[in-house]
Design an enzyme around this catalytic site. Structure first.
Site, mmCIF file in Angstrom:
data_model
loop_
_atom_site.group_PDB
_atom_site.id
_atom_site.type_symbol
_atom_site.label_atom_id
_atom_site.label_comp_id
_atom_site.label_asym_id
_atom_site.label_seq_id
_atom_site.Cartn_x
_atom_site.Cartn_y
_atom_site.Cartn_z
ATOM 1 N N SER A 1 80.598 53.897 5.449
ATOM 2 C CA SER A 1 79.973 54.775 6.434
ATOM 3 C C SER A 1 79.132 55.805 5.706
ATOM 4 C CB SER A 1 81.054 55.497 7.250
ATOM 5 O OG SER A 1 80.468 56.494 8.072
ATOM 6 N N TYR B 1 88.585 60.462 7.457
ATOM 7 C CA TYR B 1 87.815 59.219 7.654
ATOM 8 C C TYR B 1 86.738 59.108 6.570
ATOM 9 C CZ TYR B 1 84.356 56.068 9.770
ATOM 10 O OH TYR B 1 83.453 55.054 9.993
HETATM 11 P P1 NAP Z 1 84.848 49.344 17.110
HETATM 12 O O1 NAP Z 1 83.762 49.043 18.083
HETATM 13 O O2 NAP Z 1 85.845 50.410 17.427
HETATM 14 O O3 NAP Z 1 85.614 47.981 16.755
HETATM 15 C C1 NAP Z 1 86.670 48.025 15.868
HETATM 16 C C2 NAP Z 1 87.100 46.625 15.541
HETATM 17 O O4 NAP Z 1 88.129 46.719 14.533
HETATM 18 C C3 NAP Z 1 87.720 45.898 16.702
HETATM 19 O O5 NAP Z 1 87.405 44.526 16.561
HETATM 20 C C4 NAP Z 1 89.215 46.130 16.517
HETATM 21 O O6 NAP Z 1 90.035 45.098 17.062
HETATM 22 C C5 NAP Z 1 89.302 46.083 15.000
HETATM 23 N N1 NAP Z 1 90.457 46.769 14.428
HETATM 24 C C6 NAP Z 1 90.846 48.051 14.580
HETATM 25 N N2 NAP Z 1 91.962 48.306 13.874
HETATM 26 C C7 NAP Z 1 92.291 47.135 13.269
HETATM 27 C C8 NAP Z 1 93.351 46.737 12.430
HETATM 28 N N3 NAP Z 1 94.327 47.595 12.070
HETATM 29 N N4 NAP Z 1 93.390 45.449 12.020
HETATM 30 C C9 NAP Z 1 92.429 44.562 12.384
HETATM 31 N N5 NAP Z 1 91.404 44.890 13.175
HETATM 32 C C10 NAP Z 1 91.341 46.158 13.627
HETATM 33 O O7 NAP Z 1 84.222 49.757 15.677
HETATM 34 P P2 NAP Z 1 82.744 49.646 15.051
HETATM 35 O O8 NAP Z 1 82.002 50.875 15.441
HETATM 36 O O9 NAP Z 1 82.168 48.308 15.314
HETATM 37 O O10 NAP Z 1 83.107 49.836 13.506
HETATM 38 C C11 NAP Z 1 83.181 48.763 12.597
HETATM 39 C C12 NAP Z 1 83.187 49.353 11.194
HETATM 40 O O11 NAP Z 1 82.001 50.124 11.015
HETATM 41 C C13 NAP Z 1 84.355 50.312 10.928
HETATM 42 O O12 NAP Z 1 84.833 50.133 9.627
HETATM 43 C C14 NAP Z 1 83.715 51.684 11.068
HETATM 44 O O13 NAP Z 1 84.394 52.666 10.321
HETATM 45 C C15 NAP Z 1 82.338 51.400 10.518
HETATM 46 N N6 NAP Z 1 81.333 52.369 10.953
HETATM 47 C C16 NAP Z 1 81.020 52.511 12.272
HETATM 48 C C17 NAP Z 1 80.072 53.452 12.638
HETATM 49 C C18 NAP Z 1 79.676 53.677 14.063
HETATM 50 O O14 NAP Z 1 78.992 54.674 14.351
HETATM 51 N N7 NAP Z 1 80.054 52.835 15.005
HETATM 52 C C19 NAP Z 1 79.454 54.245 11.659
HETATM 53 C C20 NAP Z 1 79.804 54.066 10.335
HETATM 54 C C21 NAP Z 1 80.741 53.116 9.991
HETATM 55 P P3 NAP Z 1 90.546 45.121 18.629
HETATM 56 O O15 NAP Z 1 89.361 44.713 19.466
HETATM 57 O O16 NAP Z 1 91.643 44.126 18.664
HETATM 58 O O17 NAP Z 1 90.980 46.531 18.909
#
Ligand code: NAP
Length: 248
Positions: free
Chosen positions: A143, A157
Site C-alpha cells: 500500500s 496497517y
Molecule cells: P477488500 O475489497 O476488502 O477484499 C478483501 C479480500 O481479502 C476479500 O476477498 C476477503 O475475503 C479477503 N480476506 C480478508 N481477510 C482474509 C484472510 N484472513 N484470509 C484470506 N482472505 C482474506 O480489499 P481490497 O481493497 O481489494 O484490498 C486488497 C489488498 O489491497 C489488501 O491487501 C489491501 O491492504 C490492499 N490495498 C487496498 C487499497 C484500497 O484502497 N482498496 C489501498 C492500498 C492497498 P472474503 O470475501 O471472504 O471476506
C-alpha cells in the site's frame, strides 16, 4: 503449458479484478477467500465463462494449517502454480496508536504480514528450480500507506505493509537464482469494500481531492499493475515496486 495463479483474497475488490484480468490473458485461477463463499463462486464462474479453469479455495491466510490445505488443493485440482498474488489484507477502524490494543495489532500483523509470509514460503517451495520447480513469480500487494504512515488512521496497517515491502526486497534477492521473481504493488486510494470494513465507506471520496490525479483508483487499474508484474511482461524486474496511487 498453462499458467496458473493463486490469488489470496480474490473473492472481492482488487483480487477479484486480478483474477478476471489473468483469465482474460489465458491463465487458470485459484480464488482464495476467507468467508464470503458466494462472492468467490461468482468470480470462479466469471473466470470459467472466459474459458479458463478456476476453483474457489477457502483459507484464512493467517492460519498455517488452512494455508497448507489450500496449497495442497491447488496442486491437486489445478497443478503447480506459476504465480502467487499475496493480496488478502485487512484494515481496522481509524484510531490513534495510543488507543490501539494488542488484539487489533495481532489480527493486523497475522493476516497482512504472516499470511503473506506463509503463502510466499509455500509458493517458493513449489516454484524453486532447486526443488525441481519451473520458477515463477510472486506479487505482494502492499500500500502507499507503507510510505505515508497513515497517521491518525492506522499506523499499524501502514507498518504491516512496510513489512511486506521489506520481505519483497529480501526475498527477491534470496530466490532470484532459483528462477523466482518477487515484486510489489503499492495501491493508493482504491474504490473497494475495504474502506467500509474499516468504518469509512466514504473514505475514497473524502480524500480524493488530495490525490494529484484528482480521483480514487479502480480495482481494475491495480489489477493491470499486478498482472504486469506476475507475468513474463516484467521478466527483468525483481525486487521492484509499482506505486499506483494517482501521484499520492
Ligand atoms: P477488500 O475489497 O476488502 O477484499 C478483501 C479480500 O481479502 C476479500 O476477498 C476477503 O475475503 C479477503 N480476506 C480478508 N481477510 C482474509 C484472510 N484472513 N484470509 C484470506 N482472505 C482474506 O480489499 P481490497 O481493497 O481489494 O484490498 C486488497 C489488498 O489491497 C489488501 O491487501 C489491501 O491492504 C490492499 N490495498 C487496498 C487499497 C484500497 O484502497 N482498496 C489501498 C492500498 C492497498 P472474503 O470475501 O471472504 O471476506
Amino acid at each position: 503449458m498453462t499458467s496458473i495463479v493463486l490469488i489470496t483474497g480474490a473473492s472481492r475488490g482488487i483480487g477479484a479484478a486480478t483474477a478476471l484480468l489473468a483469465a482474460r490473458h489465458g491463465w487458470d485461477v485459484a480464488v482464495n477467500y476467507s468467508s464470503n463463499e458466494a462472492a468467490a463462486q461468482t468470480v470462479v464462474q466469471a473466470v470459467q465463462a472466459l474459458g479458463r479453469r478456476a476453483i474457489a479455495v477457502q483459507a484464512d491466510v493467517a492460519d498455517e494449517a488452512q494455508v497448507l490445505a489450500m496449497f495442497a488443493r491447488v496442486d491437486q485440482e489445478l497443478g503447480r502454480i506459476t504465480a502467487l498474488v499475496n493480496n488478502a489484507g485487512v484494515v481496522d477502524r481509524a484510531q490513534r496508536l495510543q488507543d490501539m490494543d494488542m488484539a487489533r495489532w495481532r489480527r493486523m500483523f497475522d493476516i497482512n504480514v504472516l499470511g503473506s509470509f506463509l503463502c510466499a514460503r509455500e509458493a517458493v517451495r513449489r516454484m524453486s528450480s532447486t526443488n525441481g520447480g519451473a520458477g515463477g513469480s510472486i506479487v505482494n500487494v502492499s500500500s502507499r500507506a507503507a510510505c505515508l504512515g497513515s497517521a491518525n488512521q492506522y499506523v499499524d496497517y501502514a507498518a504491516s505493509k512496510a513489512a511486506i515491502d521489506t520481505m519483497t526486497l529480501g526475498l527477491s534477492q534470496e530466490v532470484a537464482a532459483q528462477g523466482i521473481r518477487v515484486n510489489g504493488v503499492r495501491p493508493g486510494l482504491i474504490e473497494t469494500d475495504i474502506h467500509a470494513s474499516g468504518g469509512q465507506p466514504d473514505r475514497v471520496q473524502r480524500l480524493s481531492a488530495g490525490v494529484p490525479l484528482g480521483r480514487g483508483g479502480t480495482a481494475e487499474e491495480i489489477a493491470q499493475a499486478i498482472y504486469w508484474l506476475m507475468s513474463d511482461l516484467s521478466s527483468y524486474c525483481t525486487g521492484s515496486f509499482i506505486d499506483a496511487g494517482g501521484g499520492r
